[in-house]
Write a protein that holds these residues in place. Structure first.
Motif, PDB file in Angstrom:
ATOM      1  N   VAL A  64      19.024  53.356  64.175  1.00 60.66           N
ATOM      2  CA  VAL A  64      20.130  54.290  64.377  1.00 60.66           C
ATOM      3  C   VAL A  64      19.929  54.974  65.723  1.00 60.66           C
ATOM      4  O   VAL A  64      18.848  55.483  66.014  1.00 60.66           O
ATOM      5  CB  VAL A  64      20.203  55.353  63.262  1.00 60.66           C
ATOM      6  CG1 VAL A  64      21.275  56.388  63.588  1.00 60.66           C
ATOM      7  CG2 VAL A  64      20.499  54.695  61.922  1.00 60.66           C
ATOM      8  N   ILE A  65      20.975  54.956  66.528  1.00 58.45           N
ATOM      9  CA  ILE A  65      20.943  55.637  67.821  1.00 58.45           C
ATOM     10  C   ILE A  65      22.032  56.697  67.829  1.00 58.45           C
ATOM     11  O   ILE A  65      23.187  56.421  67.485  1.00 58.45           O
ATOM     12  CB  ILE A  65      21.151  54.645  68.981  1.00 58.45           C
ATOM     13  CG1 ILE A  65      19.963  53.681  69.051  1.00 58.45           C
ATOM     14  CG2 ILE A  65      21.318  55.382  70.310  1.00 58.45           C
ATOM     15  CD1 ILE A  65      20.069  52.649  70.142  1.00 58.45           C
ATOM     16  N   ARG A  66      21.652  57.888  68.188  1.00 57.95           N
ATOM     17  CA  ARG A  66      22.637  58.970  68.281  1.00 57.95           C
ATOM     18  C   ARG A  66      23.295  58.936  69.654  1.00 57.95           C
ATOM     19  O   ARG A  66      22.617  58.954  70.682  1.00 57.95           O
ATOM     20  CB  ARG A  66      21.979  60.326  68.044  1.00 57.95           C
ATOM     21  CG  ARG A  66      22.916  61.513  68.277  1.00 57.95           C
ATOM     22  CD  ARG A  66      22.448  62.762  67.579  1.00 57.95           C
ATOM     23  NE  ARG A  66      22.531  62.605  66.123  1.00 57.95           N
ATOM     24  CZ  ARG A  66      22.343  63.610  65.259  1.00 57.95           C
ATOM     25  NH1 ARG A  66      22.052  64.821  65.705  1.00 57.95           N
ATOM     26  NH2 ARG A  66      22.433  63.392  63.958  1.00 57.95           N
ATOM     27  N   VAL A  67      24.622  58.885  69.654  1.00 61.15           N
ATOM     28  CA  VAL A  67      25.391  58.922  70.900  1.00 61.15           C
ATOM     29  C   VAL A  67      26.067  60.284  70.995  1.00 61.15           C
ATOM     30  O   VAL A  67      26.910  60.630  70.163  1.00 61.15           O
ATOM     31  CB  VAL A  67      26.442  57.796  70.961  1.00 61.15           C
ATOM     32  CG1 VAL A  67      27.216  57.861  72.279  1.00 61.15           C
ATOM     33  CG2 VAL A  67      25.777  56.434  70.812  1.00 61.15           C
ATOM     34  N   GLU A  68      25.671  61.057  71.979  1.00 57.54           N
ATOM     35  CA  GLU A  68      26.249  62.380  72.200  1.00 57.54           C
ATOM     36  C   GLU A  68      27.358  62.274  73.243  1.00 57.54           C
ATOM     37  O   GLU A  68      27.246  61.519  74.208  1.00 57.54           O
ATOM     38  CB  GLU A  68      25.170  63.356  72.672  1.00 57.54           C
ATOM     39  CG  GLU A  68      24.037  63.520  71.672  1.00 57.54           C
ATOM     40  CD  GLU A  68      22.899  64.361  72.213  1.00 57.54           C
ATOM     41  OE1 GLU A  68      22.129  64.902  71.406  1.00 57.54           O
ATOM     42  OE2 GLU A  68      22.778  64.463  73.465  1.00 57.54           O
ATOM     43  N   ILE A 162      14.397  54.126  73.059  1.00 59.02           N
ATOM     44  CA  ILE A 162      15.621  54.914  73.240  1.00 59.02           C
ATOM     45  C   ILE A 162      16.221  55.230  71.875  1.00 59.02           C
ATOM     46  O   ILE A 162      16.602  54.334  71.129  1.00 59.02           O
ATOM     47  CB  ILE A 162      16.643  54.162  74.116  1.00 59.02           C
ATOM     48  CG1 ILE A 162      16.073  53.935  75.520  1.00 59.02           C
ATOM     49  CG2 ILE A 162      17.953  54.945  74.205  1.00 59.02           C
ATOM     50  CD1 ILE A 162      16.994  53.152  76.436  1.00 59.02           C
ATOM     51  N   HIS A 163      16.299  56.506  71.554  1.00 57.27           N
ATOM     52  CA  HIS A 163      16.834  56.949  70.267  1.00 57.27           C
ATOM     53  C   HIS A 163      18.136  57.743  70.422  1.00 57.27           C
ATOM     54  O   HIS A 163      18.875  57.899  69.452  1.00 57.27           O
ATOM     55  CB  HIS A 163      15.802  57.815  69.537  1.00 57.27           C
ATOM     56  CG  HIS A 163      14.475  57.149  69.370  1.00 57.27           C
ATOM     57  ND1 HIS A 163      14.261  56.121  68.474  1.00 57.27           N
ATOM     58  CD2 HIS A 163      13.289  57.343  70.010  1.00 57.27           C
ATOM     59  CE1 HIS A 163      13.001  55.719  68.547  1.00 57.27           C
ATOM     60  NE2 HIS A 163      12.390  56.441  69.475  1.00 57.27           N
ATOM     61  N   THR A 164      18.392  58.231  71.633  1.00 55.87           N
ATOM     62  CA  THR A 164      19.592  59.030  71.889  1.00 55.87           C
ATOM     63  C   THR A 164      20.191  58.635  73.232  1.00 55.87           C
ATOM     64  O   THR A 164      19.466  58.460  74.215  1.00 55.87           O
ATOM     65  CB  THR A 164      19.267  60.535  71.907  1.00 55.87           C
ATOM     66  OG1 THR A 164      18.688  60.910  70.656  1.00 55.87           O
ATOM     67  CG2 THR A 164      20.527  61.360  72.138  1.00 55.87           C
TER      68      THR A 164
END
Length: 200
Positions: A64-68, A162-164
């Motif tokens: 899971v990658i958080r996209v802000e 890379i997580h975010t």
């Protein structure tokens, strides 16, 4: 005396050549830096044309990658500009649809252009936009509001470190830089969008 003058002339010539070489090297650094950044994907630039999702791409549900999402206005543009969602948690390889919303608070029509960037820069080359309002000019009549769609996916082979990812758009006023005949969104006094028409 003549020998001293010749020595001074040679020194002056060498210094002049050195200065010219330094200027030339400085100018050469700019394209070299751009090429290096584009190759390594460290400048935060994203694709400027629509990507096509590879056939058979399977979302990696184990990650899971958080996209802000962030929205900025260049100084002087009287718009409101914001993402519909502050962030989304997505799986690499998953196609995601969201949108940004813009409103022109000016008494006159304005043409906007959004410029995107992704951070960290190493993640930019793995972020692909299938549809994006940044691909086109965004003309809005006075008081018009527009929902601007964004469809994207993150490549499954994005590094595990890379997580975010932060997707940021800066909106610029380019009204005076484009032809006068463009499509603009028109609204009733109530603020409801009623049609698309040509800018007078």
């Amino acid at each position: 005396m003549d020998e001293q003058a010749q020595s001074n002339n040679k020194l002056t010539l060498k210094l002049l050549v050195a200065v010219l070489a330094m200027f030339g090297f400085g100018f050469a650094l700019v394209p070299l830096y751009d090429v290096m950044c584009d190759t390594l994907g460290i400048n935060g630039k994203t694709n400027s044309e629509a990507s096509i999702q590879p056939q058979g791409m399977v979302p990696d549900t184990s990650r899971v990658i958080r996209v802000e999402f962030m929205a900025h206005l260049n100084q002087g543009i009287p718009w409101e500009f914001k993402p519909e969602e502050q962030y989304l948690d997505v799986h690499p390889g998953q196609v995601i649809q969201t949108a940004f919303v813009a409103k022109n608070n000016s008494p006159t029509a304005i043409i906007g252009q959004a410029v995107p960037s992704v951070s960290p820069g190493l993640g930019a080359s793995y972020f692909n936009k299938i549809e994006c309002f940044c691909f086109n000019h965004q003309p809005l009549e006075s008081l018009a509001t527009a929902e601007m769609p964004l469809i994207f996916y993150i490549e499954p082979d994005i590094p595990d470190t890379i997580h975010t990812l932060t997707l940021s758009y800066t909106l610029y006023d380019i009204t005076n830089k484009v032809p006068q005949s463009v499509e603009v969104a028109r609204v009733e006094p109530s603020g409801n969008l009623i049609q698309q028409g040509a800018k007078p």
